[in-house]
Scaffold this motif. Structure first.
Motif, short mmCIF file in Angstrom:
data_model
loop_
_atom_site.label_atom_id
_atom_site.label_comp_id
_atom_site.label_asym_id
_atom_site.label_seq_id
_atom_site.Cartn_x
_atom_site.Cartn_y
_atom_site.Cartn_z
N VAL A 91 0.86 -1.19 0.00
CA VAL A 91 0.00 0.00 0.00
C VAL A 91 0.89 1.24 0.00
CG1 VAL A 91 -1.73 1.30 1.27
CG2 VAL A 91 -1.84 -1.21 1.23
N ASN A 92 0.70 2.10 -0.99
CA ASN A 92 1.56 3.28 -1.12
C ASN A 92 0.89 4.58 -0.75
OD1 ASN A 92 2.30 1.44 -3.92
ND2 ASN A 92 3.84 1.70 -2.32
N GLY A 93 -0.43 4.57 -0.62
CA GLY A 93 -1.13 5.80 -0.27
C GLY A 93 -2.49 5.50 0.34
N VAL A 94 -2.91 6.37 1.26
CA VAL A 94 -4.19 6.20 1.95
C VAL A 94 -5.00 7.49 1.81
CG1 VAL A 94 -5.33 5.73 4.14
CG2 VAL A 94 -3.15 4.61 3.61
N ILE A 95 -6.27 7.34 1.41
CA ILE A 95 -7.18 8.47 1.28
C ILE A 95 -8.28 8.32 2.32
CG2 ILE A 95 -8.71 9.74 -0.28
CD1 ILE A 95 -7.30 8.25 -2.60
N ILE A 96 -8.47 9.34 3.14
CA ILE A 96 -9.57 9.36 4.11
C ILE A 96 -10.74 10.10 3.48
CG2 ILE A 96 -10.30 9.96 6.44
CD1 ILE A 96 -7.96 8.03 6.39
N GLN A 97 -11.81 9.39 3.21
CA GLN A 97 -12.97 10.02 2.57
C GLN A 97 -13.81 10.76 3.61
OE1 GLN A 97 -13.13 10.14 -0.58
NE2 GLN A 97 -11.86 8.44 -1.28
N ARG A 98 -14.30 11.90 3.22
CA ARG A 98 -15.25 12.66 4.02
C ARG A 98 -16.61 12.62 3.35
NH1 ARG A 98 -9.90 13.48 4.02
NH2 ARG A 98 -10.00 15.35 2.78
N PRO A 99 -17.70 12.75 4.14
CA PRO A 99 -17.76 13.00 5.58
C PRO A 99 -17.52 11.74 6.40
CG PRO A 99 -19.97 12.81 4.70
CD PRO A 99 -19.06 12.72 3.52
N LEU A 100 -17.20 11.95 7.69
CA LEU A 100 -17.03 10.87 8.64
C LEU A 100 -18.13 10.97 9.70
CD1 LEU A 100 -13.17 11.16 9.14
CD2 LEU A 100 -14.34 9.24 8.06
N PRO A 101 -18.43 9.87 10.40
CA PRO A 101 -19.39 9.96 11.51
C PRO A 101 -18.92 10.96 12.56
CG PRO A 101 -18.95 7.66 10.93
CD PRO A 101 -17.97 8.49 10.15
N ASP A 102 -19.86 11.49 13.31
CA ASP A 102 -19.56 12.56 14.26
C ASP A 102 -18.51 12.17 15.30
OD1 ASP A 102 -21.34 14.21 12.98
OD2 ASP A 102 -23.00 13.79 14.36
N HIS A 103 -18.42 10.88 15.63
CA HIS A 103 -17.49 10.46 16.69
C HIS A 103 -16.06 10.25 16.17
CE1 HIS A 103 -18.57 6.60 14.88
NE2 HIS A 103 -17.50 6.07 15.45
N ILE A 104 -15.84 10.49 14.88
CA ILE A 104 -14.52 10.29 14.28
C ILE A 104 -13.95 11.64 13.85
CG2 ILE A 104 -13.19 9.16 12.48
CD1 ILE A 104 -14.44 7.21 14.40
N PRO A 105 -13.00 12.21 14.58
CA PRO A 105 -12.38 13.48 14.19
C PRO A 105 -11.41 13.27 13.03
CG PRO A 105 -11.42 12.70 16.26
CD PRO A 105 -12.50 11.72 15.89
N VAL A 106 -11.65 13.94 11.93
CA VAL A 106 -10.86 13.70 10.72
C VAL A 106 -9.39 14.02 10.93
CG1 VAL A 106 -11.34 16.00 9.76
CG2 VAL A 106 -10.74 14.11 8.23
N LYS A 107 -9.08 15.03 11.72
CA LYS A 107 -7.68 15.40 11.91
C LYS A 107 -6.89 14.31 12.61
CE LYS A 107 -8.15 20.44 11.81
NZ LYS A 107 -7.91 21.72 12.54
N VAL A 108 -7.55 13.58 13.51
CA VAL A 108 -6.87 12.48 14.20
C VAL A 108 -6.51 11.38 13.20
CG1 VAL A 108 -7.11 10.68 15.95
CG2 VAL A 108 -7.97 12.99 16.40
#
Length: 297
Positions: A91-108
């Motif tokens: 795996v060479n790259g990871v993409i965090i898709q938005r939106p996320l559930p309220d209990h998941i802070p995207v910055k973390v």
């Protein structure tokens, strides 16, 4: 004379062609670039973005896999998943898709992605490197916006630029990228007393605020370049439309160049994501070779 409309799709196609050649070269050395998309909860909310990324990845010679996790997945579980992806050399790259559930802070989650696999350029290390004019794996939208400006017949050194919007992942990185190219940059935000005063003096204006129609033609210097990064859905008598932060018609009567929405910054942003994926693969290949190279021969 009406502004020239910048063709983001054409710029993106050329960039993907270059990326494809580099991806083939890496694959021939046993390092096929591979992206993992991580979404949590309602996959339909990000389905369009994922499908677009999948299509552009295929065009750029980058493998792409979308993974969706249940909405009740805990933050701790997701961090564990990301740590597993960080440790997987395939795996060479990871993409965090938005939106996320309220209990998941995207910055973390963004901090949990290893900087060498941060193809979105959202890790604090990736953004911080821009201050030192290190452009490796920069934030995709910011990098794409500046790359669009670089395609125009404008001299960057000494160019007067106004950036409207100062978010951590778009406005601020754009300002630092432009300063690295020698431009003189003014950044406007919600406390700026007269945005128009600054934008009228600029040779190029970037706007990324999320307010449709914020920039109008009377806010621009004649012949200036306008890079509209905003994406807004509005209701019209003919149905919903996607528009930017600029009033396109009035701005096109004054500007020298203008990006449309859609079809401007968006396609170049996704192409930049693929460019980052290939660069990340190259960086990881070099890292592993340096870490495990034999020194006894």
């Amino acid at each position: 004379m009406r502004a020239a409309v910048i063709d983001g799709k054409a710029i993106a196609a050329e960039l993907r062609s270059e990326v494809n050649l580099k991806a083939q070269d890496l694959a021939s050395q046993g390092w096929q670039p591979m992206l993992i998309s991580v979404s949590v909860g309602d996959a339909a909310a990000s389905e369009i973005y994922v499908r677009n990324q999948q299509r552009q990845a295929n065009s750029a010679g980058v493998e792409f896999e979308a993974r969706n996790y249940p909405a009740e997945t805990s933050l701790e579980q997701l961090i564990g998943i990301l740590q597993g992806l960080n440790a997987d050399p395939r795996v060479n790259g990871v993409i965090i898709q938005r939106p996320l559930p309220d209990h998941i802070p995207v910055k973390v989650l963004q901090k949990a992605v290893h900087p060498l696999k941060d193809v979105e350029g959202m890790h604090p290390a990736s953004i911080g490197n821009i201050v030192y004019n290190d452009l490796a794996l920069g934030p995709c939208t910011a990098v794409a916006s500046v790359e669009i400006l670089k395609t125009l017949p404008l001299q960057m050194e000494g160019l007067n630029v106004t950036v409207i919007g100062h978010s951590e992942i778009v406005g601020k990185p754009i300002a630092f990228l432009l300063m690295g190219l020698g431009a003189t940059v003014t950044v406007c935000h919600h406390m700026t007393r007269s945005v128009a005063m600054h934008s009228r003096a600029a040779d190029a204006v970037f706007v990324a605020v999320g307010k449709p129609g914020l920039v109008t033609g009377d806010m621009l210097k004649p012949g200036a370049a306008l890079i509209d990064i905003g994406i807004n859905r509005i209701e019209t008598p003919d149905g919903p439309r996607t528009v930017g932060d600029a009033d396109f018609d009035s701005c096109a009567e004054v500007a020298g160049w203008i990006t449309p929405v859609p079809g401007g910054v968006g396609p170049v942003t996704v192409a930049t994501l693929m460019k980052n994926a290939v660069l990340a693969t190259r960086l990881q290949m070099d890292h592993y070779r340096d870490a495990y190279a034999r020194t006894d021969v």
